[in-house]
Design a protein around this motif. Structure first.
Motif, short mmCIF file in Angstrom:
data_model
loop_
_atom_site.label_atom_id
_atom_site.label_comp_id
_atom_site.label_asym_id
_atom_site.label_seq_id
_atom_site.Cartn_x
_atom_site.Cartn_y
_atom_site.Cartn_z
N ALA A 38 0.82 -1.21 0.00
CA ALA A 38 0.00 0.00 0.00
C ALA A 38 0.85 1.26 0.00
O ALA A 38 0.56 2.23 -0.71
CB ALA A 38 -0.94 -0.01 1.21
N VAL B 258 0.79 4.02 -3.07
CA VAL B 258 0.45 5.43 -2.90
C VAL B 258 1.59 6.32 -3.39
O VAL B 258 1.36 7.38 -3.98
CB VAL B 258 0.10 5.74 -1.43
CG1 VAL B 258 -0.06 7.24 -1.21
CG2 VAL B 258 -1.19 5.01 -1.04
N LEU C 52 -4.48 0.32 -3.21
CA LEU C 52 -4.93 1.38 -2.31
C LEU C 52 -4.80 2.77 -2.94
O LEU C 52 -3.79 3.12 -3.54
CB LEU C 52 -4.12 1.35 -1.01
CG LEU C 52 -4.56 2.34 0.07
CD1 LEU C 52 -5.85 1.88 0.73
CD2 LEU C 52 -3.46 2.52 1.13
N PHE C 53 -5.84 3.58 -2.80
CA PHE C 53 -5.86 5.01 -3.09
C PHE C 53 -5.11 5.42 -4.35
O PHE C 53 -4.07 6.06 -4.29
CB PHE C 53 -5.32 5.81 -1.90
CG PHE C 53 -5.64 7.29 -2.01
CD1 PHE C 53 -6.94 7.75 -1.96
CD2 PHE C 53 -4.63 8.22 -2.18
CE1 PHE C 53 -7.23 9.10 -2.08
CE2 PHE C 53 -4.90 9.58 -2.30
CZ PHE C 53 -6.22 10.02 -2.24
N HIS D 243 -4.31 7.82 -7.17
CA HIS D 243 -4.46 9.28 -7.26
C HIS D 243 -3.65 9.80 -8.44
O HIS D 243 -3.51 9.11 -9.45
CB HIS D 243 -4.09 9.96 -5.93
CG HIS D 243 -2.68 9.70 -5.48
ND1 HIS D 243 -1.64 10.57 -5.72
CD2 HIS D 243 -2.13 8.65 -4.80
CE1 HIS D 243 -0.52 10.09 -5.20
NE2 HIS D 243 -0.79 8.93 -4.64
N SER E 144 -10.82 7.39 -6.61
CA SER E 144 -9.83 7.13 -5.56
C SER E 144 -10.45 6.43 -4.37
O SER E 144 -9.86 5.52 -3.78
CB SER E 144 -9.18 8.45 -5.12
OG SER E 144 -8.52 9.07 -6.20
N GLU F 63 -11.16 2.70 -5.27
CA GLU F 63 -9.96 1.89 -5.20
C GLU F 63 -9.55 1.61 -3.74
O GLU F 63 -9.08 0.52 -3.42
CB GLU F 63 -8.80 2.60 -5.92
CG GLU F 63 -8.93 2.62 -7.43
CD GLU F 63 -8.54 1.29 -8.05
OE1 GLU F 63 -7.41 1.16 -8.53
OE2 GLU F 63 -9.39 0.38 -8.05
N THR F 64 -9.76 2.57 -2.88
CA THR F 64 -9.44 2.38 -1.46
C THR F 64 -10.37 1.36 -0.82
O THR F 64 -9.94 0.51 -0.03
CB THR F 64 -9.53 3.72 -0.71
OG1 THR F 64 -8.60 4.64 -1.30
CG2 THR F 64 -9.21 3.55 0.76
N SER G 235 -9.25 -2.05 -1.81
CA SER G 235 -8.06 -2.46 -1.07
C SER G 235 -8.39 -2.90 0.35
O SER G 235 -7.95 -3.95 0.81
CB SER G 235 -7.05 -1.30 -1.05
OG SER G 235 -5.90 -1.66 -0.35
#
Length: 441
Positions: free
Chosen positions: A348, A352, A392-393, A395, A420, A423-424, A427
């Motif tokens: 993760a 990010v 995860l996240f 962006h 976003s 996707e989080t 995850s």
């Protein structure tokens, strides 16, 4: 080397990758090679052994990956260009109807997303979403997000997608079991991140670009519905059969060896592609030359991706040969954190920072793989945990973020609130599902 120095070396490698890829705009494969050599120097590997380590890592990683990833790309391309994906989508729409149109798109995305690589699936499925939006005059993000959630989940969790296949290989997991566990985790994850979350976005204004209106084949040129479903899902079916054969076959002997041979992931993909070459190609009147041209184009699409996977394997081997992975393994045994959560967290953080789910997965497994034997955890679950962390996240440093923004013609703020967050959710739900499965395995 003191543990603090080991951690500093690991974080330095990740930071170097981030800077080279995101700030320096360096090709990811080159970045991996540079960082791997730099890591070898910093870790004290002899000069004449560093290149050997990198080459061994690249070769070992690609040796078993190239077949599965390349054949998977060929199958996905054929499913798309033959019209099988379009046929599946049309059938799902008829089954679910306008009232449950989100669920139809979600199911279509899930089925088509298994053989199709993510970027290809995105480009092919988004026009379908827009055709539904225009036809039924419905909110685009509300309707489209469930399908894209399906594509994202299959990309991160399920073979034959590159990152899960690489994770299975590096962690010595069973491919069929990983597929089975992945399906168990993926289905509720898609439901929550798709139709349920999309309800909160019903009022989000989006005017999709008409440039991306669907270009569909005429019905007379489409394969039949059974053919479309069977050809697309054959790898899943064969892997499912493979998972069950040990319970019904003899414990030893020629038959058991033959079934094991047929159940190898490379053989599964080769058999599936062979069937599809006939069912979605020759049977529909396509020439062998045109089918092979389709396969050639598919390989071109994944060439850079394979190089990235090889580069990540080179870095992993440097970690192993330098002893860094072994020392970290001895240390993390005493950390007050569950191994599955540790794998998810590493992936993760990299995701990010770097943006690429594939890079996050293959980098995280380079840290985890050498110490997996010291963890009391099922390797297939670790595959899924790292896969979930790698999503995860999404962006501004992720190409998928910008594809969604531009195709749906959204503001940056609304893209963060929709894409976003989706996707989080994927995850976090994936991690929760893996931890729940771990209670029973």
């Amino acid at each position: 080397m003191p543990f603090a120095h080991l951690l500093l070396l690991i974080f330095g490698c990740i930071a170097a990758l981030i800077l080279l890829i995101s700030w320096g705009k360096v090709n990811a494969f080159i970045a991996f090679l540079v960082v791997a050599i730099g890591t070898g120097l910093a870790a004290g590997i002899p000069f004449n052994s560093i290149i050997d380590s990198v080459q061994k890592g690249v070769g070992d990683t690609l040796g078993s990956l190239v077949i599965i990833v390349a054949l998977g790309a060929m199958l996905g391309k054929l499913v798309a260009e033959s019209g099988a994906a379009q046929q599946i989508a049309s059938r799902m729409m008829r089954i679910f109807g306008e009232k449950y149109i989100q669920w139809a798109l979600m199911a279509t995305g899930f089925i088509v997303g298994i053989p199709l690589f993510y970027n290809v699936g995105f480009v092919l499925m988004v026009p379908l979403i827009f055709s539904v939006v225009y036809q039924y005059k419905l909110p685009a993000v509300y309707i489209g997000l469930p399908m894209l959630a399906s594509l994202s989940v299959t990309h991160g969790f399920l073979p034959p997608h590159p990152s899960p296949v690489n994770l299975v290989k590096e962690l010595h997991a069973n491919m069929a079991l990983t597929m089975l566990f992945g399906l168990i985790v993926a289905i509720p994850t898609v439901i929550v991140a798709g139709p349920i979350f999309a309800r909160t976005l019903k009022n989000m204004v989006s005017v999709p670009l008409k440039t991306f209106a669907a270009k569909s084949l005429s019905p007379e040129f489409l394969p039949s519905v059974p053919n479309s479903f069977l050809s697309s899902l054959l790898p899943v079916i064969l892997m499912g059969i493979t998972a069950l054969t040990p319970f019904f076959s003899p414990e030893a002997g020629l038959l058991r060896d033959f079934l094991k041979f047929l159940g190898d992931p490379a053989m599964v993909m080769l058999l599936a592609l062979g069937v599809a070459t006939w069912s979605l190609g020759l049977h529909l009147g396509k020439s062998m030359q045109s089918i092979m041209d389709t396969y050639n184009d598919a390989v071109k699409d994944i060439a850079v991706l394979l190089l990235i996977l090889g580069g990540a394997g080179g870095l992993k081997q440097v970690f192993i040969d330098s002893g860094v992975s072994r020392e970290i393994g001895l240390a993390v045994q005493h950390w007050p954190i569950h191994p599955l959560l540790l794998g998810w967290l590493i992936a993760a953080i990299i995701r990010v920072c770097i943006g690429s789910a594939t890079v996050a997965g293959v980098t995280a497994v380079g840290i985890i793989a050498p110490i997996i034997d010291q963890m009391s955890v099922h390797p297939s679950l670790m595959v899924l945990s790292i896969g979930a962390g790698s999503l995860l996240f999404s962006h501004v440093n992720d190409s998928g973020f910008w594809m969604f923004k531009e195709y749906f013609n959204l503001s940056l703020k609304d893209t963060l609130k929709s894409w976003s967050v989706m996707e989080t959710i994927v995850s976090v739900m994936g991690l929760a599902g893996v931890l729940l499965l771990n209670l029973f395995i």
